[in-house]
Design an enzyme around this catalytic site. Sequence first.
Site, PDB file in Angstrom:
ATOM      1  N   GLU A 202       0.828  -1.210   0.000  1.00 52.17           N
ATOM      2  CA  GLU A 202       0.000   0.000   0.000  1.00 52.17           C
ATOM      3  C   GLU A 202       0.858   1.254   0.000  1.00 52.17           C
ATOM      4  OE1 GLU A 202      -2.276   3.396   1.613  1.00 52.17           O
ATOM      5  OE2 GLU A 202      -0.491   2.452   2.452  1.00 52.17           O
ATOM      6  N   GLU A 203       1.959   1.213   0.726  1.00 50.25           N
ATOM      7  CA  GLU A 203       2.793   2.403   0.868  1.00 50.25           C
ATOM      8  C   GLU A 203       3.528   2.770  -0.424  1.00 50.25           C
ATOM      9  OE1 GLU A 203       2.513   4.242   3.282  1.00 50.25           O
ATOM     10  OE2 GLU A 203       2.047   3.105   5.086  1.00 50.25           O
TER      11      GLU A 203
END
Length: 340
Positions: A202-203
């Site tokens: 996600e990052e």
Amino acid sequence: MDMLNLLKCLCSANGTSGNENAAAKVAAELLNEYMPVTVDVRGNVIGDTGVEGSKILLDAHLDQIGFTVTAIDDKGFLKVARVGGIDPIVLAASEVTVHGKSDIFGVITSTPPHLSKGADKKAQEISEIAIDIGMTKEDAEKTVSFGDRVTMNGEIKPMLGSRVCGAALDDRCGVASILRCLEILGEKVKKLPICVMFSSSEETGVGGAKVGGFNAMADEAIAVDVSFANAPGVKDTVTAALGAGVLIGYAPSLSFEMSRKLEAIAENNNIKYQAEVMGSSTGTNADDIATAGKGTKMALLSIPQRNMHTAVEVVDLDDIEAAAQLMAAYIISREEKKNA
């Protein structure tokens, strides 16, 4: 396992984006208590009860920010590139762990104030920082390889009241809230059409959620992430408060109907909540899960957090509990509506 120890368990495992293996193993073992678990090609930890019916997906991302080793200089200092949104201003003199052939303690070098002036007082670019692991280049090369990951040290520690501080709470506290939701549901879980995704990357661009959301083909989904809490120095438009409850998201990419229903359920069950209104996208997995495959009715719950993307992130255990209670109440309401 109580919430504090659950967070310690989850946050102690290395899980930088694209290399979540250690964190995934811990999360998979915990999730396996409630449903069969697999890990997909993108590194997402996927749990599914296998029950037929209108499926709901619960998502929280497993990865954390960090660095990747790009070089070892002639004096044995490590050079790195960022993995995720690290702010250079918080890095000087920080403690880190280098995940090489074994875990190695290191510190990011810092120029003493006696020797710095002018431009030297500004935060260095990520490409300019150096990590001291106390080794010569020859010794470092025996243990550290290009591409090895580096994480910020920040043991989960209790603060006064119900607050805790540490690294990787973004978004292991979301993972913890989903596990707690399943605990609240208890034996009911095995009879409900629930899918859980602890997603990867996600990052660095929500790659895990895109794949996992497509494969889940859920009818509804709730993503749990962190969001900004008010604090000194934070702009006045950030109004979320620690301990005041979970944030229910409103955004064009989310289902207005689900957000309103979550709010009503929170009211009816005396669950503390706050509203979070976003005028465009949410910047979370919710945006991509909503449009994956056939499309999914999407909601977002966020846990207020201070000092995001640092080794001293702060959250309130009561807000994590509120997120868990709200998800469990929502899932129960779905079943009651189906059986009415």
